[in-house]
Every structure is written in C-alpha cells, then in structure tokens.
Design a protein around this motif. Structure first.
Motif, PDB file in Angstrom:
ATOM      1  N   GLY A  43      12.181  -9.570   2.389  1.00 53.50           N
ATOM      2  CA  GLY A  43      12.110  -8.413   1.712  1.00 53.50           C
ATOM      3  C   GLY A  43      13.201  -8.173   0.318  1.00 53.50           C
ATOM      4  O   GLY A  43      13.836  -9.101   0.147  1.00 53.50           O
ATOM      5  N   LEU A  44      12.949  -7.042  -0.192  1.00 50.63           N
ATOM      6  CA  LEU A  44      13.513  -6.734  -1.398  1.00 50.63           C
ATOM      7  C   LEU A  44      15.139  -6.010  -1.044  1.00 50.63           C
ATOM      8  O   LEU A  44      15.218  -5.279  -0.407  1.00 50.63           O
TER       9      LEU A  44
ATOM     10  N   TYR B  33       7.214   4.280   2.022  1.00 47.60           N
ATOM     11  CA  TYR B  33       6.287   3.731   1.202  1.00 47.60           C
ATOM     12  C   TYR B  33       5.494   2.331   1.815  1.00 47.60           C
ATOM     13  O   TYR B  33       6.477   1.839   2.222  1.00 47.60           O
ATOM     14  N   TYR B  35       3.856  -1.161  -0.046  1.00 52.31           N
ATOM     15  CA  TYR B  35       3.735  -1.963  -1.081  1.00 52.31           C
ATOM     16  C   TYR B  35       2.986  -3.108  -0.660  1.00 52.31           C
ATOM     17  O   TYR B  35       3.296  -3.743   0.303  1.00 52.31           O
ATOM     18  N   GLN B  37       2.467  -7.279  -2.085  1.00 53.02           N
ATOM     19  CA  GLN B  37       3.075  -8.183  -3.024  1.00 53.02           C
ATOM     20  C   GLN B  37       2.237  -9.577  -3.043  1.00 53.02           C
ATOM     21  O   GLN B  37       1.847 -10.149  -1.996  1.00 53.02           O
ATOM     22  N   LEU B  43       4.792  -5.904  -7.316  1.00 49.73           N
ATOM     23  CA  LEU B  43       4.378  -5.006  -6.056  1.00 49.73           C
ATOM     24  C   LEU B  43       3.691  -3.987  -6.400  1.00 49.73           C
ATOM     25  O   LEU B  43       4.072  -3.330  -7.291  1.00 49.73           O
ATOM     26  N   PHE B  88       1.493 -10.264   1.229  1.00 51.14           N
ATOM     27  CA  PHE B  88       2.758  -9.912   1.924  1.00 51.14           C
ATOM     28  C   PHE B  88       2.870  -8.395   1.649  1.00 51.14           C
ATOM     29  O   PHE B  88       2.770  -7.964   0.617  1.00 51.14           O
ATOM     30  N   LEU B  90       5.247  -4.929   2.275  1.00 56.83           N
ATOM     31  CA  LEU B  90       6.601  -4.499   2.226  1.00 56.83           C
ATOM     32  C   LEU B  90       6.516  -2.893   2.619  1.00 56.83           C
ATOM     33  O   LEU B  90       5.715  -1.994   1.828  1.00 56.83           O
ATOM     34  N   PHE B 106      14.192  -1.622   1.641  1.00 55.28           N
ATOM     35  CA  PHE B 106      12.961  -2.447   1.932  1.00 55.28           C
ATOM     36  C   PHE B 106      13.039  -2.733   3.310  1.00 55.28           C
ATOM     37  O   PHE B 106      14.276  -3.314   3.809  1.00 55.28           O
ATOM     38  N   GLY B 107      12.097  -3.045   4.078  1.00 53.17           N
ATOM     39  CA  GLY B 107      12.147  -3.879   5.318  1.00 53.17           C
ATOM     40  C   GLY B 107      11.764  -5.602   4.989  1.00 53.17           C
ATOM     41  O   GLY B 107      11.627  -5.848   3.685  1.00 53.17           O
ATOM     42  N   PRO B 108      11.795  -6.188   5.890  1.00 49.56           N
ATOM     43  CA  PRO B 108      11.547  -7.708   5.720  1.00 49.56           C
ATOM     44  C   PRO B 108      10.274  -8.137   5.534  1.00 49.56           C
ATOM     45  O   PRO B 108      10.255  -9.339   4.980  1.00 49.56           O
ATOM     46  N   GLY B 109       9.282  -7.278   5.515  1.00 49.63           N
ATOM     47  CA  GLY B 109       7.946  -7.589   5.107  1.00 49.63           C
ATOM     48  C   GLY B 109       6.995  -8.306   6.446  1.00 49.63           C
ATOM     49  O   GLY B 109       7.588  -8.748   7.288  1.00 49.63           O
TER      50      GLY B 109
END
Lengths: 113, 115
Positions: A43-44, B33, B35, B37, B43, B88, B90, B106-109
């Motif tokens: 992630g970011l 939120y 998003y 990607q 994003l 992906f 997020l 943010f989480g790791p996705g």
C-alpha cells in the motif's frame, strides 16, 4: 476541478545521484499537499506533507516545499539509495471537510548500484 | 499495533461473480476510503465514508457497493456490473472526518483478478 500533474517516469538513477520529481497542481483555495511512496506489492505510505504556502515537508532525506506562486510541490533528495526504488505519488486534498485525496499518476523511480 | 488490514492479499474470481473485499482499522479513525489502482492511472476514488451508516460515491462508483455498519469496518463489494474489475484495491482511513488536512493512512491492498 482540482488536479495533480506529475512528471512521467520511469526515472532511472545511479546510487548517490540527486533526485527531483516534479509535481504541479490546480486547485481552488488552499489545499494541503502530500507525497506518498509505494513499494512493490504494498500500500501507500505517507512520505511528507505541507499544509500551507512556503511550508517545507521533510522525511528520510526527502524534501518538498509548497510553492503557491508556481503551484508546485517538487520532491527532492540529495543522494538516493537503491532502497528508494519505488513509485512516488503527489497528492492534494482541498481544505474542505472529509474530502478524499486527489492523486497524480505516480512516478516510478529505479535506483541502481 | 494500530493499523489498517485488508484481506485477502490476492483474490481470484470468475467473471459474473460478486466479491467482497475486507477493510478493517483499529486507529479509531472516523473516515474511510476505497481507491482503485490501475497501471499508469494513479489512484481513483470509488467510495468514501465520513461516519457510520453514511457513505458517498467517488469518481468511479459504478459497479461497486459499500456499507459502513461499524466504525472499524468498510467492506467493498465488486459486483458483476463492474465491467473491468481486475485491479489493485486500496483502503484508507483518516483521523477525523472534517479535519482540514485529511491525511490518509493506507492498508496493504488487495489484488483482485477476474478470470
């Protein structure tokens, strides 16, 4: 509407080179500005931020200054390392309640030893 | 440790099936939120929620649905109406709904692949 424009990548540098990634924005009012970094498959992570004109955000050797006169927030680092290889996103948030971030398209940085 | 968890990390589904992506945070953040990607696209905002039981569409909400029954959880359902769901995804949260700076974590996705 509000928007962010980043220089297109990829940016390829040798270790210890100087880095600049350009970011300009269009916004009404006075947005807050951010740089996020994304490592492969993750992630970011917030890298740095600035909330008003002339503020300088800094972290891990990276710096960016909020320039209202040029609507810019360029990311710089004096000496990059291989571990800095990642995708970098410039983003803004309008100073309105509960609004989401608006991102640039990202710039891929690749640093070789 | 406080943070945002997304599960699973990789998800495969057949075309035409609905799928739900999980997002949980223990940061006591008000706003959350989602998003999407895609390569070279940055994003894009799908949905966001400022408080429990309330959420708003983002730029690309068509084909997606969300719920916010608890402060900690904001699941995203990718429906069969989403024409190109492989991407992906997020999840993010921010400390206080209405805060000026809206800094997001943010989480790791989750990487979703539709076969």
């Amino acid at each position: 509407g509000d928007s962010v424009t980043q220089m297109e990548g990829p940016v390829t540098l040798s270790e210890e080179a100087f880095l600049t990634i350009n970011c300009t924005y269009t916004a009404t009012g006075y947005p807050s500005l951010f740089w996020y970094v994304q490592y492969p498959g993750e992630g970011l992570q917030l890298l740095l931020k600035a909330t008003k004109a002339d503020d300088k955000g800094s972290n891990k050797g990276f710096e960016a200054t909020y320039r209202k006169e040029t609507t810019s927030f360029h990311l710089e680092k004096g000496s990059v390392q291989v571990s800095d290889s990642a995708v970098y996103f410039c983003a803004l948030t309008p100073n309105q309640a509960g609004t989401a971030l608006i991102f640039g398209k990202g710039t891929t940085l690749s640093v070789s030893s | 440790d406080g943070g945002i968890t997304q599960s699973p990390k990789y998800l495969f589904r057949k075309e035409g099936q609905n799928v739900t992506l999980s997002c949980e945070q223990n940061l006591n953040h008000d706003a959350m939120y989602w998003y999407r990607q895609d390569p070279g696209q940055g994003l894009r905002l799908i949905y966001y929620s400022q408080i429990v039981n309330d959420f708003q569409k983002g730029d690309i909400a068509e084909g997606y649905s969300v719920s916010r029954e608890k402060k900690e959880s904001f699941p995203l359902t990718v429906t069969s109406a989403q024409k190109n769901p492989t991407a992906f995804y997020l999840c993010a949260s921010s400390p206080v709904a209405g805060a000026v700076y809206n800094e997001q974590f943010f989480g790791p996705g989750t990487r979703l692949t539709v076969l």
